[in-house]
Design a protein around this motif. Structure first.
Motif, PDB file in Angstrom:
ATOM      1  N   LEU A 561      -9.445  40.647  39.239  1.00  0.00           N
ATOM      2  CA  LEU A 561      -9.562  40.874  40.685  1.00  0.00           C
ATOM      3  C   LEU A 561      -8.197  41.079  41.310  1.00  0.00           C
ATOM      4  O   LEU A 561      -8.011  41.969  42.150  1.00  0.00           O
ATOM      5  CB  LEU A 561     -10.279  39.681  41.320  1.00  0.00           C
ATOM      6  CG  LEU A 561     -10.445  39.706  42.844  1.00  0.00           C
ATOM      7  CD1 LEU A 561     -11.251  40.926  43.274  1.00  0.00           C
ATOM      8  CD2 LEU A 561     -11.117  38.427  43.330  1.00  0.00           C
ATOM      9  N   GLN A 562      -7.205  40.281  40.909  1.00  0.00           N
ATOM     10  CA  GLN A 562      -5.854  40.443  41.450  1.00  0.00           C
ATOM     11  C   GLN A 562      -5.270  41.807  41.095  1.00  0.00           C
ATOM     12  O   GLN A 562      -4.691  42.487  41.950  1.00  0.00           O
ATOM     13  CB  GLN A 562      -4.936  39.347  40.895  1.00  0.00           C
ATOM     14  CG  GLN A 562      -5.216  37.954  41.413  1.00  0.00           C
ATOM     15  CD  GLN A 562      -4.223  36.971  40.846  1.00  0.00           C
ATOM     16  OE1 GLN A 562      -3.209  36.667  41.439  1.00  0.00           O
ATOM     17  NE2 GLN A 562      -4.523  36.478  39.659  1.00  0.00           N
ATOM     18  N   GLU A 563      -5.398  42.196  39.827  1.00  0.00           N
ATOM     19  CA  GLU A 563      -4.774  43.449  39.399  1.00  0.00           C
ATOM     20  C   GLU A 563      -5.443  44.663  40.043  1.00  0.00           C
ATOM     21  O   GLU A 563      -4.774  45.600  40.469  1.00  0.00           O
ATOM     22  CB  GLU A 563      -4.819  43.562  37.882  1.00  0.00           C
ATOM     23  CG  GLU A 563      -4.115  44.802  37.365  1.00  0.00           C
ATOM     24  CD  GLU A 563      -3.812  44.744  35.882  1.00  0.00           C
ATOM     25  OE1 GLU A 563      -3.782  45.813  35.247  1.00  0.00           O
ATOM     26  OE2 GLU A 563      -3.598  43.629  35.367  1.00  0.00           O
ATOM     27  N   LEU A 564      -6.765  44.654  40.121  1.00  0.00           N
ATOM     28  CA  LEU A 564      -7.473  45.793  40.700  1.00  0.00           C
ATOM     29  C   LEU A 564      -7.181  45.924  42.192  1.00  0.00           C
ATOM     30  O   LEU A 564      -6.998  47.040  42.702  1.00  0.00           O
ATOM     31  CB  LEU A 564      -8.973  45.651  40.461  1.00  0.00           C
ATOM     32  CG  LEU A 564      -9.419  45.778  38.989  1.00  0.00           C
ATOM     33  CD1 LEU A 564     -10.891  45.447  38.844  1.00  0.00           C
ATOM     34  CD2 LEU A 564      -9.135  47.185  38.464  1.00  0.00           C
ATOM     35  N   THR A 565      -7.127  44.803  42.904  1.00  0.00           N
ATOM     36  CA  THR A 565      -6.791  44.875  44.332  1.00  0.00           C
ATOM     37  C   THR A 565      -5.347  45.329  44.529  1.00  0.00           C
ATOM     38  O   THR A 565      -5.047  46.053  45.478  1.00  0.00           O
ATOM     39  CB  THR A 565      -7.018  43.520  45.010  1.00  0.00           C
ATOM     40  OG1 THR A 565      -6.340  42.483  44.282  1.00  0.00           O
ATOM     41  CG2 THR A 565      -8.499  43.185  45.087  1.00  0.00           C
ATOM     42  N   ASN A 566      -4.451  44.926  43.625  1.00  0.00           N
ATOM     43  CA  ASN A 566      -3.067  45.393  43.726  1.00  0.00           C
ATOM     44  C   ASN A 566      -2.971  46.882  43.435  1.00  0.00           C
ATOM     45  O   ASN A 566      -2.165  47.597  44.056  1.00  0.00           O
ATOM     46  CB  ASN A 566      -2.185  44.595  42.763  1.00  0.00           C
ATOM     47  CG  ASN A 566      -0.726  45.020  42.834  1.00  0.00           C
ATOM     48  OD1 ASN A 566      -0.284  45.873  42.075  1.00  0.00           O
ATOM     49  ND2 ASN A 566       0.018  44.442  43.771  1.00  0.00           N
ATOM     50  N   ASN A 567      -3.779  47.376  42.493  1.00  0.00           N
ATOM     51  CA  ASN A 567      -3.796  48.819  42.224  1.00  0.00           C
ATOM     52  C   ASN A 567      -4.226  49.601  43.460  1.00  0.00           C
ATOM     53  O   ASN A 567      -3.658  50.658  43.775  1.00  0.00           O
ATOM     54  CB  ASN A 567      -4.748  49.128  41.070  1.00  0.00           C
ATOM     55  CG  ASN A 567      -4.206  48.665  39.727  1.00  0.00           C
ATOM     56  OD1 ASN A 567      -3.015  48.391  39.596  1.00  0.00           O
ATOM     57  ND2 ASN A 567      -5.069  48.565  38.735  1.00  0.00           N
ATOM     58  N   ILE A 568      -5.227  49.073  44.144  1.00  0.00           N
ATOM     59  CA  ILE A 568      -5.664  49.722  45.385  1.00  0.00           C
ATOM     60  C   ILE A 568      -4.549  49.676  46.428  1.00  0.00           C
ATOM     61  O   ILE A 568      -4.302  50.655  47.152  1.00  0.00           O
ATOM     62  CB  ILE A 568      -6.941  49.046  45.909  1.00  0.00           C
ATOM     63  CG1 ILE A 568      -8.096  49.255  44.922  1.00  0.00           C
ATOM     64  CG2 ILE A 568      -7.320  49.592  47.285  1.00  0.00           C
ATOM     65  CD1 ILE A 568      -9.349  48.483  45.266  1.00  0.00           C
ATOM     66  N   GLN A 576       5.700  47.038  47.518  1.00  0.00           N
ATOM     67  CA  GLN A 576       5.689  46.005  46.493  1.00  0.00           C
ATOM     68  C   GLN A 576       7.004  45.229  46.527  1.00  0.00           C
ATOM     69  O   GLN A 576       8.077  45.808  46.668  1.00  0.00           O
ATOM     70  CB  GLN A 576       5.472  46.625  45.116  1.00  0.00           C
ATOM     71  CG  GLN A 576       4.149  47.374  44.984  1.00  0.00           C
ATOM     72  CD  GLN A 576       2.952  46.454  45.162  1.00  0.00           C
ATOM     73  OE1 GLN A 576       2.735  45.551  44.367  1.00  0.00           O
ATOM     74  NE2 GLN A 576       2.178  46.687  46.206  1.00  0.00           N
ATOM     75  N   VAL A 577       6.888  43.916  46.379  1.00  0.00           N
ATOM     76  CA  VAL A 577       8.055  43.036  46.450  1.00  0.00           C
ATOM     77  C   VAL A 577       8.452  42.640  45.034  1.00  0.00           C
ATOM     78  O   VAL A 577       7.616  42.156  44.258  1.00  0.00           O
ATOM     79  CB  VAL A 577       7.748  41.769  47.278  1.00  0.00           C
ATOM     80  CG1 VAL A 577       8.942  40.821  47.281  1.00  0.00           C
ATOM     81  CG2 VAL A 577       7.347  42.150  48.696  1.00  0.00           C
ATOM     82  N   THR A 578       9.722  42.856  44.692  1.00  0.00           N
ATOM     83  CA  THR A 578      10.262  42.422  43.406  1.00  0.00           C
ATOM     84  C   THR A 578      11.226  41.278  43.656  1.00  0.00           C
ATOM     85  O   THR A 578      12.270  41.459  44.288  1.00  0.00           O
ATOM     86  CB  THR A 578      10.983  43.577  42.689  1.00  0.00           C
ATOM     87  OG1 THR A 578      10.063  44.665  42.493  1.00  0.00           O
ATOM     88  CG2 THR A 578      11.518  43.123  41.347  1.00  0.00           C
ATOM     89  N   LEU A 579      10.845  40.096  43.174  1.00  0.00           N
ATOM     90  CA  LEU A 579      11.691  38.932  43.406  1.00  0.00           C
ATOM     91  C   LEU A 579      12.952  39.017  42.557  1.00  0.00           C
ATOM     92  O   LEU A 579      12.914  39.524  41.427  1.00  0.00           O
ATOM     93  CB  LEU A 579      10.935  37.652  43.054  1.00  0.00           C
ATOM     94  CG  LEU A 579       9.696  37.328  43.895  1.00  0.00           C
ATOM     95  CD1 LEU A 579       9.102  36.003  43.451  1.00  0.00           C
ATOM     96  CD2 LEU A 579      10.033  37.277  45.380  1.00  0.00           C
ATOM     97  N   PRO A 580      14.091  38.536  43.068  1.00  0.00           N
ATOM     98  CA  PRO A 580      15.312  38.478  42.248  1.00  0.00           C
ATOM     99  C   PRO A 580      15.048  37.681  40.966  1.00  0.00           C
ATOM    100  O   PRO A 580      14.304  36.699  40.989  1.00  0.00           O
ATOM    101  CB  PRO A 580      16.313  37.763  43.167  1.00  0.00           C
ATOM    102  CG  PRO A 580      15.782  37.963  44.547  1.00  0.00           C
ATOM    103  CD  PRO A 580      14.302  38.021  44.429  1.00  0.00           C
ATOM    104  N   LEU A 644      -1.349  41.358  46.753  1.00  0.00           N
ATOM    105  CA  LEU A 644      -1.230  42.759  47.167  1.00  0.00           C
ATOM    106  C   LEU A 644       0.224  43.208  47.189  1.00  0.00           C
ATOM    107  O   LEU A 644       0.519  44.393  47.016  1.00  0.00           O
ATOM    108  CB  LEU A 644      -1.852  42.958  48.549  1.00  0.00           C
ATOM    109  CG  LEU A 644      -3.344  42.648  48.697  1.00  0.00           C
ATOM    110  CD1 LEU A 644      -3.779  42.863  50.132  1.00  0.00           C
ATOM    111  CD2 LEU A 644      -4.172  43.512  47.756  1.00  0.00           C
ATOM    112  N   PHE A 645       1.148  42.273  47.400  1.00  0.00           N
ATOM    113  CA  PHE A 645       2.572  42.593  47.497  1.00  0.00           C
ATOM    114  C   PHE A 645       3.328  42.218  46.217  1.00  0.00           C
ATOM    115  O   PHE A 645       4.288  42.877  45.853  1.00  0.00           O
ATOM    116  CB  PHE A 645       3.201  41.859  48.690  1.00  0.00           C
ATOM    117  CG  PHE A 645       2.554  42.183  50.001  1.00  0.00           C
ATOM    118  CD1 PHE A 645       2.969  43.279  50.742  1.00  0.00           C
ATOM    119  CD2 PHE A 645       1.506  41.418  50.491  1.00  0.00           C
ATOM    120  CE1 PHE A 645       2.373  43.594  51.949  1.00  0.00           C
ATOM    121  CE2 PHE A 645       0.898  41.711  51.707  1.00  0.00           C
ATOM    122  CZ  PHE A 645       1.323  42.816  52.432  1.00  0.00           C
ATOM    123  N   ILE A 646       2.887  41.133  45.557  1.00  0.00           N
ATOM    124  CA  ILE A 646       3.491  40.698  44.295  1.00  0.00           C
ATOM    125  C   ILE A 646       2.376  40.665  43.268  1.00  0.00           C
ATOM    126  O   ILE A 646       1.504  39.797  43.322  1.00  0.00           O
ATOM    127  CB  ILE A 646       4.148  39.311  44.427  1.00  0.00           C
ATOM    128  CG1 ILE A 646       5.207  39.314  45.530  1.00  0.00           C
ATOM    129  CG2 ILE A 646       4.739  38.873  43.096  1.00  0.00           C
ATOM    130  CD1 ILE A 646       5.823  37.956  45.792  1.00  0.00           C
TER     131      ILE A 646
END
Length: 782
Positions: A561-568, A576-580, A644-646
């Motif tokens: 569910l997390q990955e599919l919603t992030n793909n959308i 998209q946020v990339t943490l240091p 959705l962001f990470i």
């Protein structure tokens, strides 16, 4: 002479033995008296006023009304296994009268997490109350099949274990001769159970009143006031106040149910022509039912659309259930029976192939009642419409009883006399008192047998995933194919494995398994949930080959569910946020801290650990499908929003189950993920593109955090994106160019390749140079 120190040690040892003996006696005596203060005699027998002295082992408690014995009460877990989802016994006091009829059931103690947090205990109690009034003697003798309790969605295993425990314990006590008028185990020469089948030769047309009067058509009638009162008793006053109409006497629903695959019922309700068409459509042993309704509430639902599912009704039998889809449904305008009322909704449903409805046995249609609570929430109630096909439609064949074995005569005695029933015994012996009868089939075996389709689908899905892993090099060389294979598989995991089959593994499984190993391990409990058992077996095997990746990356419904919603979200251009890396690396340990806290807490109290395990949103988002109290829903939605962001925010930093799997995953035997010497130094492409940042800047993959999405393996083989493969491609192209025929001509004195011709507006400017001019030849100046 014994010293004082030796005397103290001897007395201590004797005291320890005495304590162990007392504890053993207490355990042997059962725990019914521990829970008896939580109940009153009148809860099991109206008018009863006192409990008597415990009798036998395991103990049963006589119940009296004045000086008259009216029945007995016993604790189910004293007689038979009642291990629930928590791994702990579910303790119920059961009242049974002198004739073997269940008169009352009281849930006195349990540690079930799905009931403690999630599903109201009242729903579990209501499901168990369907056993009240059932005569257990025919079941003990084998003349009837064990009754089936109502299924509560989301707590199927718990309810099945509870119902099986009550039935099995009552049967054991009756067969032992301690309860019921039928003393002892059935005689060897007793008649076998009657064989029932639908008599397809009986076919006539009857009017509506006749069908309704003899039970051919069953009816459930509810008023708006009755439903409101039910919501009030359930503690949902807001739903009770939000009635469909202003008059409590208005009809909420008049629901009618009938199996039209029985010839008389089908011809009467559908008419001859429609019945013949239905008969030709049905496969062998496939059934069809008519559901009709009127009133303020629709059993179809206002949100129903073509291609969808009828989510307000569910067909139940023997612990199995099915819902109807559009392909199973035919809309009817009216009923053909004379005198049939004009009803707002009439539907003909063909039972799906994978659900074998036995018309000769009782079954139910469960109606889900829902009311809006506030702007977006809903409250729910379940009502069951029971159906048993009248005997007039059945062919009942009674097999002849086998001859009783001859009794040997003692020497010097006359002819053998008929022996009376065996005297009541004071203890249970599984080899003797539990010799015969279908009820003695283990519950887990019954559940596996009735879930063969789901088990088959899960097995095929695991085989497909195994093929994906073993042939990953072939798959990742086609990036577009790999991406869609992964998305389709994740969709299957979320929709079928998670939302449909409720096969979401949890850290609670780990805590329960560990606790059972150090207390009282019982395979039957773990086998009671077939899909959960199969998935855990697959995950355990996968840990040896690939670590935690197969489950976390492919088989976890919430992870899907997390990955599919992030793909959308990425498709919608959500940033998209990339943490240091430094911060990201320090957030990793949080999930391990959470798991170790839960693991330590489980040694103190498994029940408390299961409550704290609500840090997992799995129950809310997958098992209960967000139909839950608002704090849990907000928590789950917050985690999904962060995802959705990470990408896979919860998996990366908070999931205790992922941490639990990462620890034994260190023992994996193979390294399937390939790397180039340049990875990490100087190339950083894989580490920057890894969806969960599981690749260190130095280039190596942290398998504790890897979800095995194989994106890095796509890059590994891609000669357009991987710097190493780009260099390989350029060298290959240069080598091919140098070995081409045109280059060979130059080496052999030929003209070589054609020279470049420069044109302007279609006219040639200059001439192609066949030989280099002096100006093109480099010179040296001394």
């Amino acid at each position: 002479m014994i010293s004082r120190f030796q005397l103290v040690r001897l007395l201590s040892l004797m005291g320890a033995f005495a304590l162990l003996f007392w504890a053993g006696q207490a355990m042997a005596a059962g725990r019914v008296q521990e829970f008896l203060p939580k109940a009153q005699p009148s809860e099991f027998f109206p008018g009863a006023d006192r409990f008597g002295t415990p009798q036998g082992d395991p103990p049963i408690i006589p119940v009296h009304q004045g000086d008259r014995l009216v029945g007995f009460v016993y604790l189910n877990s004293d007689v038979t296994s009642a291990t629930g989802y928590s791994g702990k016994p579910i303790n119920m006091l059961v009242g049974i009268d002198l004739n073997g009829v269940v008169t009352g059931i009281k849930l006195v103690d349990h540690k079930e997490p799905i009931v403690l947090i999630g599903i109201p205990e009242r729903r579990i109690v209501d499901a168990m109350n369907t056993l009240i009034g059932r005569d257990m003697k025919p079941i003990a003798s084998g003349a009837e099949r064990p009754p089936q309790v109502d299924i509560v969605s989301g707590a199927t295993v718990t309810v099945l274990v509870m119902g099986d425990s009550v039935v099995r314990s009552a049967v054991r006590l009756i067969r032992s001769g301690r309860l019921g008028s039928a003393q002892g185990t059935p005689a060897a020469g007793a008649a076998h159970p009657a064989v029932k089948s639908v008599d397809m030769t009986k076919s006539e047309v009857r009017d509506w009143q006749t069908l309704l009067g003899d039970g051919s058509v069953r009816r459930l009638s509810l008023s708006v006031g009755e439903v409101s009162e039910a919501f009030t008793k359930a503690g949902n006053l807001e739903a009770a106040a939000n009635a469909e109409t202003g008059d409590p006497a208005d009809a909420f629903i008049d629901l009618y149910l009938a199996p039209v695959s029985a010839p008389t019922i089908g011809r009467s309700l559908l008419g001859d022509a429609a019945y013949e068409r239905l008969k030709a459509r049905l496969k062998p042993d496939q059934q069809a039912i008519v559901v009709a309704g009127d009133g303020a509430y629709s059993f179809k639902g206002s949100g129903y659309v073509r291609g969808g599912i009828f989510d307000r009704i569910e067909l139940l039998q023997d612990g199995q259930s099915t819902r109807f889809r559009d392909r199973n449904h035919t809309r009817l305008g009216d009923l053909a029976a004379e005198g049939a009322p004009a009803l707002r909704e009439i539907a003909l449903f063909v039972v799906p192939d994978d659900f074998k409805l036995a018309l000769t046995e009782p079954w139910q249609l469960q109606l889900l009642v829902q009311r809006n609570v506030g702007a977006r929430d809903k409250a729910f109630l379940n009502y069951n419409l029971e159906y048993t096909l009248p005997d007039q439609y059945l062919r009942i064949e009674q097999p002849s009883a086998p001859p009783a074995p001859a009794q040997p005569q003692a020497q010097g005695q006359g002819p053998a006399r008929a022996q009376s029933a065996a005297p009541a015994v004071q203890s249970l012996n599984d080899a003797e008192a539990l010799a015969a009868g279908e009820v003695e089939e283990p519950l887990w075996l019954k559940i596996w047998r009735t879930n063969t389709v789901s088990i088959g689908i899960a097995a095929v899905a695991l085989l497909v995933l195994t093929g994906i892993f073993f042939f990953q090099d072939t798959l990742v060389r086609r990036p577009k194919v790999h991406v869609w294979v992964r998305r389709v598989y994740l969709t299957f995991t979320l929709v079928w494995l998670g939302w449909y089959a409720n096969a979401q593994l949890s850290v609670v499984n780990v805590l329960t398994f560990t606790n059972s190993l150090i207390t009282d391990f019982n395979w039957e409990f773990f086998l009671a949930a077939p899909l959960i058992f199969i998935l855990w077996a697959a995950v355990a095997a996968g840990l040896l080959f690939w670590g935690r990746g197969p489950f976390c990356g492919w088989l976890c419904p919430f992870g899907a569910l997390q990955e599919l919603t992030n793909n959308i979200a990425q498709w919608l251009k959500v940033p998209q946020v990339t943490l240091p890396w430094g911060l990201h690396e320090r957030l990793w340990p949080i999930k391990y801290v959470i798991f170790l806290g839960l693991f330590g807490l489980s040694f103190y109290s498994v029940a408390l650990a299961e409550v704290v395990a609500e840090v997992e949103p799995f129950k809310t988002a997958i098992i209960l499908k967000f139909v839950r109290d608002w704090p849990f829903v907000i928590y789950a939605l917050t985690l999904l929003t962060a995802g959705l962001f990470i990408e896979r925010f919860f998996c990366r930093y908070l999931c205790p189950l992922g941490a639990a799997l990462a620890i034994p995953g260190k023992i994996r035997m193979f390294e399937w993920l390939k790397r180039w010497p340049e990875c990490g130094s100087p190339c950083q492409r894989c580490s920057k593109e890894c969806p969960v940042q599981a690749i260190h800047p130095e280039g190596f993959i942290n398998v504790n955090e890897c979800i095995y999405c194989m994106h890095c393996q796509e890059l590994y083989h891609d000669d357009q994106r991987c710097p190493h493969m780009i260099q390989v491609r350029l060298k290959r192209e240069k080598r091919e160019a140098l070995s081409s025929p045109s280059m060979s001509q130059i080496k052999d004195g030929g003209k070589g390749p054609a020279k470049t011709v420069i044109t302007h507006k279609g006219k040639v400017i200059g001439k192609p140079m066949l030989e280099p001019s002096p100006a093109d030849v480099p010179t040296t100046v001394s």
